[in-house]
Design a protein around this motif. Structure first.
Motif, PDB file in Angstrom:
ATOM      1  N   ILE A 109       0.852  -1.188   0.000  1.00  0.00           N
ATOM      2  CA  ILE A 109       0.000   0.000   0.000  1.00  0.00           C
ATOM      3  C   ILE A 109       0.887   1.237   0.000  1.00  0.00           C
ATOM      4  O   ILE A 109       1.670   1.454   0.921  1.00  0.00           O
ATOM      5  N   THR A 110       0.780   2.018  -1.047  1.00  0.00           N
ATOM      6  CA  THR A 110       1.562   3.244  -1.167  1.00  0.00           C
ATOM      7  C   THR A 110       0.647   4.364  -1.656  1.00  0.00           C
ATOM      8  O   THR A 110      -0.506   4.132  -2.014  1.00  0.00           O
ATOM      9  N   GLY A 111       1.175   5.575  -1.699  1.00  0.00           N
ATOM     10  CA  GLY A 111       0.381   6.696  -2.191  1.00  0.00           C
ATOM     11  C   GLY A 111      -0.635   7.166  -1.166  1.00  0.00           C
ATOM     12  O   GLY A 111      -0.524   6.902   0.032  1.00  0.00           O
ATOM     13  N   ASP A 112      -1.661   7.859  -1.635  1.00  0.00           N
ATOM     14  CA  ASP A 112      -2.667   8.426  -0.746  1.00  0.00           C
ATOM     15  C   ASP A 112      -3.576   7.347  -0.171  1.00  0.00           C
ATOM     16  O   ASP A 112      -4.011   6.434  -0.879  1.00  0.00           O
ATOM     17  N   THR A 113      -3.830   7.465   1.117  1.00  0.00           N
ATOM     18  CA  THR A 113      -4.728   6.540   1.808  1.00  0.00           C
ATOM     19  C   THR A 113      -5.574   7.320   2.806  1.00  0.00           C
ATOM     20  O   THR A 113      -5.248   8.454   3.174  1.00  0.00           O
ATOM     21  N   CYS A 114      -6.643   6.683   3.267  1.00  0.00           N
ATOM     22  CA  CYS A 114      -7.406   7.258   4.379  1.00  0.00           C
ATOM     23  C   CYS A 114      -6.508   7.254   5.609  1.00  0.00           C
ATOM     24  O   CYS A 114      -5.928   6.217   5.956  1.00  0.00           O
ATOM     25  N   PRO A 115      -6.368   8.372   6.298  1.00  0.00           N
ATOM     26  CA  PRO A 115      -5.478   8.432   7.464  1.00  0.00           C
ATOM     27  C   PRO A 115      -5.987   7.630   8.663  1.00  0.00           C
ATOM     28  O   PRO A 115      -5.243   7.412   9.614  1.00  0.00           O
ATOM     29  N   LYS A 116      -7.231   7.196   8.599  1.00  0.00           N
ATOM     30  CA  LYS A 116      -7.797   6.436   9.717  1.00  0.00           C
ATOM     31  C   LYS A 116      -7.699   4.924   9.519  1.00  0.00           C
ATOM     32  O   LYS A 116      -7.548   4.178  10.484  1.00  0.00           O
ATOM     33  N   CYS A 117      -7.815   4.453   8.246  1.00  0.00           N
ATOM     34  CA  CYS A 117      -7.914   3.005   8.039  1.00  0.00           C
ATOM     35  C   CYS A 117      -6.972   2.443   6.980  1.00  0.00           C
ATOM     36  O   CYS A 117      -6.979   1.237   6.730  1.00  0.00           O
ATOM     37  N   SER A 118      -6.190   3.286   6.303  1.00  0.00           N
ATOM     38  CA  SER A 118      -5.245   2.863   5.270  1.00  0.00           C
ATOM     39  C   SER A 118      -5.904   2.446   3.956  1.00  0.00           C
ATOM     40  O   SER A 118      -5.258   1.808   3.118  1.00  0.00           O
ATOM     41  N   ARG A 119      -7.151   2.805   3.747  1.00  0.00           N
ATOM     42  CA  ARG A 119      -7.776   2.484   2.464  1.00  0.00           C
ATOM     43  C   ARG A 119      -7.105   3.289   1.346  1.00  0.00           C
ATOM     44  O   ARG A 119      -7.068   4.524   1.405  1.00  0.00           O
ATOM     45  N   PRO A 120      -6.582   2.632   0.305  1.00  0.00           N
ATOM     46  CA  PRO A 120      -6.012   3.378  -0.826  1.00  0.00           C
ATOM     47  C   PRO A 120      -7.094   4.183  -1.542  1.00  0.00           C
ATOM     48  O   PRO A 120      -8.191   3.687  -1.800  1.00  0.00           O
ATOM     49  N   GLN A 121      -6.798   5.451  -1.839  1.00  0.00           N
ATOM     50  CA  GLN A 121      -7.773   6.301  -2.509  1.00  0.00           C
ATOM     51  C   GLN A 121      -7.051   7.439  -3.212  1.00  0.00           C
ATOM     52  O   GLN A 121      -5.821   7.496  -3.226  1.00  0.00           O
ATOM     53  N   SER A 122      -7.813   8.329  -3.817  1.00  0.00           N
ATOM     54  CA  SER A 122      -7.218   9.380  -4.643  1.00  0.00           C
ATOM     55  C   SER A 122      -6.687  10.559  -3.843  1.00  0.00           C
ATOM     56  O   SER A 122      -5.984  11.419  -4.378  1.00  0.00           O
ATOM     57  N   ASP A 123      -7.040  10.640  -2.552  1.00  0.00           N
ATOM     58  CA  ASP A 123      -6.516  11.713  -1.705  1.00  0.00           C
ATOM     59  C   ASP A 123      -6.344  11.197  -0.291  1.00  0.00           C
ATOM     60  O   ASP A 123      -6.620  10.039   0.002  1.00  0.00           O
ATOM     61  N   ALA A 124      -5.868  12.054   0.598  1.00  0.00           N
ATOM     62  CA  ALA A 124      -5.555  11.627   1.961  1.00  0.00           C
ATOM     63  C   ALA A 124      -6.595  12.109   2.965  1.00  0.00           C
ATOM     64  O   ALA A 124      -6.273  12.396   4.117  1.00  0.00           O
ATOM     65  N   THR A 125      -7.851  12.196   2.539  1.00  0.00           N
ATOM     66  CA  THR A 125      -8.924  12.591   3.452  1.00  0.00           C
ATOM     67  C   THR A 125      -9.554  11.361   4.095  1.00  0.00           C
ATOM     68  O   THR A 125      -9.407  10.240   3.595  1.00  0.00           O
TER      69      THR A 125
END
Length: 227
Positions: free
Chosen positions: A39-55
């Motif tokens: 898992i790299t790049g932007d993720t949810c800061p609470k759960c590490s879900r990969p996504q398009s931003d870090a919200t």
């Protein structure tokens, strides 16, 4: 020449400065290693879900609106994405009794832990299996992963489970009575729950809720896979 733990193909010896001065040896071939997805790049800061931003993702926002479970979990860190290759390897590790496969995760597992959890005074609490599940498998796959990490371990949770959580929907899980119990009050340390996979976050939050009720303050989780 050694054999890959996954495909049993030959592993060519590759000597580097790292391998020369450490006891670590490769247990997977290059082809299998490349199939794991870190898992790299932007993720949810609470759960590490990969996504398009870090919200914070929609699921984590829902958790924080739940009066029963809000603020139970500080954050979750996961190492690998749940791609098809990982799904097969993890199933073999968990359900087919191949405990030695834990070694294929070791290098990245420890490196990610050291990167995200810099504090030395942490307490690791593995998610337990119910007695029937432990008897079926012969070992707790999460405890094996926990024992690889360089921190103190506290086996202070028990689980009384008759129906697999993975067979339930998130709504069904939330309606289920919390199956975790705390055997003894947790020490006054930051706690990191350890599990093999974070799916909906229900299992982790149920365990965290019990620990909070027993007096724990800040609880995070570290999981091998984020599905």
């Amino acid at each position: 020449m050694s054999k890959c733990f996954i495909c049993e193909g030959d592993i060519s010896a590759q000597f580097t400065w790292t391998t020369l001065f450490s006891n670590e040896t490769d247990v997977t071939c290059a082809d299998c290693e490349e199939k794991f997805e870190l898992i790299t790049g932007d993720t949810c800061p609470k759960c590490s879900r990969p996504q398009s931003d870090a919200t914070v993702c929609a699921d984590c926002r829902k958790w924080e609106l739940d009066e029963q479970y809000k603020e139970t979990l500080h954050r979750n860190i996961s190492v690998f994405a749940y791609n098809d290759f990982m799904k097969e390897v993890l199933a073999q590790y968990k359900f087919r009794g191949d405990v030695a496969l834990a070694k294929v995760f070791r290098k990245q597992w420890i490196a990610a832990f050291r990167h995200h959890f810099l504090e030395k005074d942490l307490l690791l609490v593995p998610i337990p299996l119910g007695k029937d599940r432990l008897y079926e498998r012969g070992y707790n796959q999460t405890l094996v992963l926990t024992e690889m990490l360089p921190c103190a371990i506290a086996d202070i949770l028990t689980k009384n489970e008759t129906v697999k959580q993975s067979k339930k929907s998130r709504h069904e899980r939330l309606r289920t009575e919390n199956s975790f119990e705390v055997k003894q009050p947790p020490p006054e340390k930051r706690i990191v729950l350890i599990d093999d996979i974070y799916t909906t976050g229900t299992t982790i939050r149920m365990a965290a809720k019990r620990l909070k009720e027993a007096g724990a303050t800040e609880i995070s989780s570290f999981t091998l896979v984020r599905s």
